[in-house]
Design an enzyme around this catalytic site. Structure first.
Site, PDB file in Angstrom:
ATOM      1  N   ASP A 120       2.386  -3.618  11.992  1.00 19.94           N
ATOM      2  CA  ASP A 120       1.033  -3.105  11.733  1.00 19.94           C
ATOM      3  C   ASP A 120       0.890  -1.760  12.439  1.00 19.94           C
ATOM      4  OD1 ASP A 120       0.721  -5.643  10.658  1.00 19.94           O
ATOM      5  OD2 ASP A 120      -1.245  -5.996  11.573  1.00 19.94           O
ATOM      6  N   LYS A 171      -4.864  -2.339   5.927  1.00 20.80           N
ATOM      7  CA  LYS A 171      -5.573  -3.177   6.902  1.00 20.80           C
ATOM      8  C   LYS A 171      -6.810  -2.450   7.391  1.00 20.80           C
ATOM      9  CE  LYS A 171      -4.846  -5.142  11.548  1.00 20.80           C
ATOM     10  NZ  LYS A 171      -3.838  -5.412  12.601  1.00 20.80           N
ATOM     11  N   LYS A 212      -5.392  -6.672   4.379  1.00 22.75           N
ATOM     12  CA  LYS A 212      -5.622  -7.464   5.592  1.00 22.75           C
ATOM     13  C   LYS A 212      -6.968  -7.082   6.187  1.00 22.75           C
ATOM     14  CE  LYS A 212      -3.884  -8.454  10.258  1.00 22.75           C
ATOM     15  NZ  LYS A 212      -2.740  -8.335  11.199  1.00 22.75           N
TER      16      LYS A 212
END
Length: 227
Positions: A96, A158, A187
Site C-alpha cells: 500500500d 485506496k 479499498k
C-alpha cells in the site's frame, strides 16, 4: 452489491491494520493471532514488521500487506520503490503506497504517474494499492489520480492513510469505482469503525476494508473515534 453481507463474509474483506508508530513486536504478534482467529484477508503493517508477520502467519491463508512511503508519501520515488522491493523480498503479498499528494495538488500529473509506475515496477508479483488521501483532494483531483491508476494497471485504489484529514466515505468510494470501473479494485480505509460502515462501503463498491477495528466490525460492535 449485497448490503446484508454477513459478519463472517465481512472478515474476508478486511485488512487487519496496525500502523501506529508505537506498535511493538508483541502488538504485531497479537495482530497476527487475531487475523488467524477471525480469518481476515491480510494484516497491514509497517515494512519493518513484514518478516515478523510472515513468521507468525506461516501455513496460514492470511496475507501480509506492507505500507510504503507512509503516511505522507513525500519521499523520493526511488526510496518508495526500494522499500517496496525489500518488503516483497521479505514476504509481503501486497503493498500500500502513498502518492505524492503535493505533486497531485500542483497538477503535476505526469510526476504523479511516474511515482506510481516506479513503485509498481518494484512490486513484482505483489499487488499494489495506491493511497490517494481523499480527504485532501477535490473531486477533480480524485478522478485524475484514479484515472492514472487505472491506466498504470495497479491492483487497487485506496481512499486514505487514516493519518490525514477525513477517511473513507460512501461518496468517495462511489466516485473511485466510477472512474476505475472493473480495471482496479477499491479499498476503503480510514474511520471504518462498525459493521454498518463496512457494509455501506462494500455496497458502494469497495472490495477491501482497511481497519484497526476489524474485530469490532465482525462482532457487530463499534470502536469510538481516535483522539
Amino acid at each position: 452489491m449485497n448490503t446484508i453481507i454477513s459478519p463472517k463474509e465481512i472478515a474476508l474483506y478486511i485488512d487487519h491494520t496496525l500502523l501506529k508508530p508505537e506498535a511493538s513486536p508483541a502488538a504485531i504478534r497479537t495482530l497476527c493471532a487475531e487475523a488467524r482467529e477471525y480469518s481476515f484477508k491480510t494484516v497491514c503493517v509497517n515494512s519493518c514488521y513484514v518478516p515478523l508477520c510472515v513468521e507468525e502467519l506461516q501455513a496460514c491463508p492470511v496475507d501480509v500487506c506492507s505500507v510504503v512511503g507512509f503516511p505522507l508519501g513525500a519521499m523520493l520515488s526511488s526510496a518508495k520503490a526500494y522499500e517496496a522491493k525489500l518488503a516483497v523480498a521479505a514476504g509481503a503479498d501486497e503493498i500500500d503506497m502513498v502518492i505524492n499528494i503535493g505533486l497531485l495538488k500542483a497538477g503535476e500529473l505526469e510526476a504523479v504517474r511516474a511515482d506510481i509506475e516506479t513503485v509498481f515496477a518494484a512490486c513484482g508479483e505483489a499487488d499494489l494499492k495506491v493511497i490517494i488521501e481523499t480527504g485532501l483532494l477535490s473531486d477533480a483531483e480524485k478522478k485524475s489520480v484514479c484515472q492514472i491508476c487505472k491506466e498504470v494497471g495497479v491492483a487497487f485504489v485506496k481512499t486514505s492513510t487514516g493519518f490525514g484529514h477525513g477517511g473513507a466515505t460512501v461518496a468517495d468510494v462511489e466516485l473511485m469505482r466510477a472512474v476505475v470501473g472493473e480495471r482496479c479494485k477499491v479499498k476503503a480505509s480510514g474511520g471504518v469503525r462498525n459493521l454498518a460502515d463496512a457494509r455501506a462501503l462494500i455496497a458502494a463498491g469497495a472490495n477491501r476494508i482497511g481497519a484497526s477495528a476489524g474485530i469490532a466490525i465482525v462482532n457487530g460492535e463499534e470502536v469510538p473515534p481516535s483522539r
